[in-house]
Scaffold this motif. Structure first.
Motif, PDB file in Angstrom:
ATOM      1  N   PRO A   1      32.057  46.452  50.317  1.00 46.22           N
ATOM      2  CA  PRO A   1      31.312  46.563  49.065  1.00 46.22           C
ATOM      3  C   PRO A   1      31.558  45.329  48.200  1.00 46.22           C
ATOM      4  O   PRO A   1      32.574  44.658  48.348  1.00 46.22           O
ATOM      5  CB  PRO A   1      31.898  47.818  48.411  1.00 46.22           C
ATOM      6  N   PRO A   2      30.625  45.017  47.320  1.00 47.46           N
ATOM      7  CA  PRO A   2      30.863  43.872  46.440  1.00 47.46           C
ATOM      8  C   PRO A   2      32.031  44.150  45.492  1.00 47.46           C
ATOM      9  O   PRO A   2      32.288  45.294  45.131  1.00 47.46           O
ATOM     10  CB  PRO A   2      29.550  43.735  45.669  1.00 47.46           C
ATOM     11  N   VAL A   3      32.721  43.094  45.117  1.00 48.67           N
ATOM     12  CA  VAL A   3      33.818  43.220  44.152  1.00 48.67           C
ATOM     13  C   VAL A   3      33.194  43.445  42.780  1.00 48.67           C
ATOM     14  O   VAL A   3      32.337  42.674  42.358  1.00 48.67           O
ATOM     15  CB  VAL A   3      34.696  41.956  44.142  1.00 48.67           C
ATOM     16  N   PRO A   4      33.578  44.496  42.067  1.00 45.82           N
ATOM     17  CA  PRO A   4      33.022  44.736  40.728  1.00 45.82           C
ATOM     18  C   PRO A   4      33.281  43.548  39.805  1.00 45.82           C
ATOM     19  O   PRO A   4      34.378  42.992  39.780  1.00 45.82           O
ATOM     20  CB  PRO A   4      33.777  45.982  40.239  1.00 45.82           C
ATOM     21  N   GLU A   5      32.264  43.156  39.055  1.00 41.39           N
ATOM     22  CA  GLU A   5      32.383  42.012  38.159  1.00 41.39           C
ATOM     23  C   GLU A   5      33.492  42.179  37.133  1.00 41.39           C
ATOM     24  O   GLU A   5      34.113  41.193  36.723  1.00 41.39           O
ATOM     25  CB  GLU A   5      31.054  41.754  37.443  1.00 41.39           C
ATOM     26  N   CYS A   6      33.750  43.415  36.723  1.00 38.83           N
ATOM     27  CA  CYS A   6      34.775  43.642  35.699  1.00 38.83           C
ATOM     28  C   CYS A   6      36.179  43.303  36.196  1.00 38.83           C
ATOM     29  O   CYS A   6      37.108  43.184  35.406  1.00 38.83           O
ATOM     30  CB  CYS A   6      34.720  45.078  35.189  1.00 38.83           C
ATOM     31  N   LEU A   7      36.347  43.124  37.501  1.00 37.50           N
ATOM     32  CA  LEU A   7      37.647  42.767  38.061  1.00 37.50           C
ATOM     33  C   LEU A   7      37.795  41.255  38.248  1.00 37.50           C
ATOM     34  O   LEU A   7      38.846  40.779  38.644  1.00 37.50           O
ATOM     35  CB  LEU A   7      37.854  43.460  39.413  1.00 37.50           C
ATOM     36  N   CYS A   8      36.722  40.520  37.952  1.00 41.74           N
ATOM     37  CA  CYS A   8      36.703  39.070  38.158  1.00 41.74           C
ATOM     38  C   CYS A   8      36.767  38.328  36.827  1.00 41.74           C
ATOM     39  O   CYS A   8      36.174  38.750  35.838  1.00 41.74           O
ATOM     40  CB  CYS A   8      35.437  38.665  38.901  1.00 41.74           C
TER      41      CYS A   8
ATOM     42  N   PHE B   1      35.568  33.307  38.290  1.00 46.71           N
ATOM     43  CA  PHE B   1      34.730  34.212  39.082  1.00 46.71           C
ATOM     44  C   PHE B   1      35.471  34.784  40.290  1.00 46.71           C
ATOM     45  O   PHE B   1      34.862  35.181  41.268  1.00 46.71           O
ATOM     46  CB  PHE B   1      33.415  33.539  39.511  1.00 46.71           C
ATOM     47  N   GLU B   2      36.785  34.818  40.229  1.00 46.04           N
ATOM     48  CA  GLU B   2      37.626  35.389  41.272  1.00 46.04           C
ATOM     49  C   GLU B   2      38.331  36.620  40.734  1.00 46.04           C
ATOM     50  O   GLU B   2      38.453  36.799  39.520  1.00 46.04           O
ATOM     51  CB  GLU B   2      38.661  34.361  41.741  1.00 46.04           C
TER      52      GLU B   2
ATOM     53  N   PHE C   1      40.265  37.589  30.922  1.00 46.05           N
ATOM     54  CA  PHE C   1      40.298  36.391  31.756  1.00 46.05           C
ATOM     55  C   PHE C   1      41.591  36.371  32.556  1.00 46.05           C
ATOM     56  O   PHE C   1      42.581  36.995  32.171  1.00 46.05           O
ATOM     57  CB  PHE C   1      40.272  35.122  30.890  1.00 46.05           C
ATOM     58  N   GLU C   2      41.593  35.609  33.632  1.00 40.37           N
ATOM     59  CA  GLU C   2      42.819  35.336  34.377  1.00 40.37           C
ATOM     60  C   GLU C   2      43.725  34.493  33.475  1.00 40.37           C
ATOM     61  O   GLU C   2      43.265  33.540  32.837  1.00 40.37           O
ATOM     62  CB  GLU C   2      42.494  34.581  35.660  1.00 40.37           C
ATOM     63  N   ARG C   3      45.005  34.855  33.416  1.00 39.76           N
ATOM     64  CA  ARG C   3      45.950  34.171  32.516  1.00 39.76           C
ATOM     65  C   ARG C   3      45.895  32.651  32.686  1.00 39.76           C
ATOM     66  O   ARG C   3      45.731  31.912  31.709  1.00 39.76           O
ATOM     67  CB  ARG C   3      47.381  34.645  32.746  1.00 39.76           C
ATOM     68  N   GLU C   4      46.061  32.177  33.895  1.00 41.29           N
ATOM     69  CA  GLU C   4      46.110  30.732  34.122  1.00 41.29           C
ATOM     70  C   GLU C   4      44.805  30.060  33.688  1.00 41.29           C
ATOM     71  O   GLU C   4      44.822  28.986  33.077  1.00 41.29           O
ATOM     72  CB  GLU C   4      46.376  30.453  35.605  1.00 41.29           C
ATOM     73  N   ALA C   5      43.667  30.687  33.960  1.00 40.62           N
ATOM     74  CA  ALA C   5      42.370  30.089  33.620  1.00 40.62           C
ATOM     75  C   ALA C   5      42.156  30.002  32.116  1.00 40.62           C
ATOM     76  O   ALA C   5      41.704  28.968  31.611  1.00 40.62           O
ATOM     77  CB  ALA C   5      41.245  30.896  34.270  1.00 40.62           C
ATOM     78  N   ILE C   6      42.487  31.064  31.373  1.00 43.04           N
ATOM     79  CA  ILE C   6      42.260  31.032  29.922  1.00 43.04           C
ATOM     80  C   ILE C   6      43.256  30.088  29.248  1.00 43.04           C
ATOM     81  O   ILE C   6      42.901  29.370  28.308  1.00 43.04           O
ATOM     82  CB  ILE C   6      42.282  32.452  29.286  1.00 43.04           C
TER      83      ILE C   6
ATOM     84  N   HIS D   1      40.565  48.025  49.429  1.00 41.93           N
ATOM     85  CA  HIS D   1      39.841  46.893  50.011  1.00 41.93           C
ATOM     86  C   HIS D   1      40.732  45.650  50.006  1.00 41.93           C
ATOM     87  O   HIS D   1      40.473  44.701  49.265  1.00 41.93           O
ATOM     88  CB  HIS D   1      38.564  46.612  49.211  1.00 41.93           C
ATOM     89  N   PRO D   2      41.775  45.617  50.839  1.00 41.29           N
ATOM     90  CA  PRO D   2      42.731  44.498  50.804  1.00 41.29           C
ATOM     91  C   PRO D   2      42.105  43.148  51.152  1.00 41.29           C
ATOM     92  O   PRO D   2      42.649  42.109  50.802  1.00 41.29           O
ATOM     93  CB  PRO D   2      43.802  44.893  51.825  1.00 41.29           C
ATOM     94  N   TRP D   3      40.982  43.133  51.803  1.00 44.47           N
ATOM     95  CA  TRP D   3      40.296  41.897  52.152  1.00 44.47           C
ATOM     96  C   TRP D   3      39.801  41.152  50.925  1.00 44.47           C
ATOM     97  O   TRP D   3      39.529  39.948  50.996  1.00 44.47           O
ATOM     98  CB  TRP D   3      39.097  42.196  53.062  1.00 44.47           C
ATOM     99  N   ALA D   4      39.680  41.830  49.796  1.00 40.94           N
ATOM    100  CA  ALA D   4      38.995  41.262  48.626  1.00 40.94           C
ATOM    101  C   ALA D   4      39.677  40.018  48.062  1.00 40.94           C
ATOM    102  O   ALA D   4      39.007  39.112  47.590  1.00 40.94           O
ATOM    103  CB  ALA D   4      38.845  42.313  47.540  1.00 40.94           C
ATOM    104  N   PHE D   5      41.022  39.949  48.081  1.00 43.41           N
ATOM    105  CA  PHE D   5      41.684  38.761  47.551  1.00 43.41           C
ATOM    106  C   PHE D   5      41.328  37.533  48.371  1.00 43.41           C
ATOM    107  O   PHE D   5      41.161  36.458  47.847  1.00 43.41           O
ATOM    108  CB  PHE D   5      43.203  38.914  47.518  1.00 43.41           C
ATOM    109  N   ASN D   6      41.201  37.701  49.675  1.00 42.29           N
ATOM    110  CA  ASN D   6      40.873  36.576  50.541  1.00 42.29           C
ATOM    111  C   ASN D   6      39.404  36.175  50.441  1.00 42.29           C
ATOM    112  O   ASN D   6      39.049  35.049  50.720  1.00 42.29           O
ATOM    113  CB  ASN D   6      41.199  36.903  51.997  1.00 42.29           C
ATOM    114  N   ALA D   7      38.561  37.115  50.027  1.00 44.31           N
ATOM    115  CA  ALA D   7      37.123  36.846  49.968  1.00 44.31           C
ATOM    116  C   ALA D   7      36.699  36.204  48.670  1.00 44.31           C
ATOM    117  O   ALA D   7      35.651  35.588  48.591  1.00 44.31           O
ATOM    118  CB  ALA D   7      36.347  38.155  50.168  1.00 44.31           C
ATOM    119  N   SER D   8      37.494  36.367  47.625  1.00 48.14           N
ATOM    120  CA  SER D   8      37.056  35.851  46.327  1.00 48.14           C
ATOM    121  C   SER D   8      37.346  34.386  46.169  1.00 48.14           C
ATOM    122  O   SER D   8      37.972  33.757  46.943  1.00 48.14           O
ATOM    123  CB  SER D   8      37.722  36.626  45.199  1.00 48.14           C
TER     124      SER D   8
END
Length: 121
Positions: free
Chosen positions: A42-49, A54-55, A69-74, A114-121
């Protein structure tokens, strides 16, 4: 092989003593259907990115305006681009950021399923 064996069973070409083979064939069919369903991602929900990278976020941080936001990015954005929210353009300091525990729990739950999601983003 699976379809040919199924046709043989349907035509009555299999001996009565081979009922366990029918059961095994049905079990194999169910297993392959489950395996095929597990491959669907399934697609990764946008609210988790993160809205910057966009990861999927690892350390989601909440701004006073409600953006996450992701801490490092913001932190990098604030350092390189100025002290303002990249979405709302409101003034923003690193000290204004708070860990978004709710989103962090949602991410953990999604990744457990969905453990694959970290590798897919």
């Amino acid at each position: 092989v699976h379809e040919a064996a199924q046709r043989s069973i349907e035509r009555g070409q299999v001996e009565e003593g081979e009922a366990t083979q029918r059961e095994m064939l049905q079990e194999l069919k169910e297993w392959t259907e489950r395996a095929a369903a597990n491959r669907e991602r399934p697609p990764v929900p946008e609210c988790l990115c993160c809205q910057i990278t966009f990861e999927i976020m690892r350390e989601p941080m909440l701004t006073p305006s409600g953006q996450t936001f992701e801490r490092e990015a913001i932190e990098q954005h604030l350092k390189q681009n100025g002290k303002w929210d990249p979405v709302t353009r409101q003034p923003l300091q690193v000290s204004d950021l708070r860990e978004n525990k709710a989103v962090k729990l949602l991410i953990a739950d999604f990744l457990k399923k969905h453990p694959w999601a970290f590798n897919a983003s």
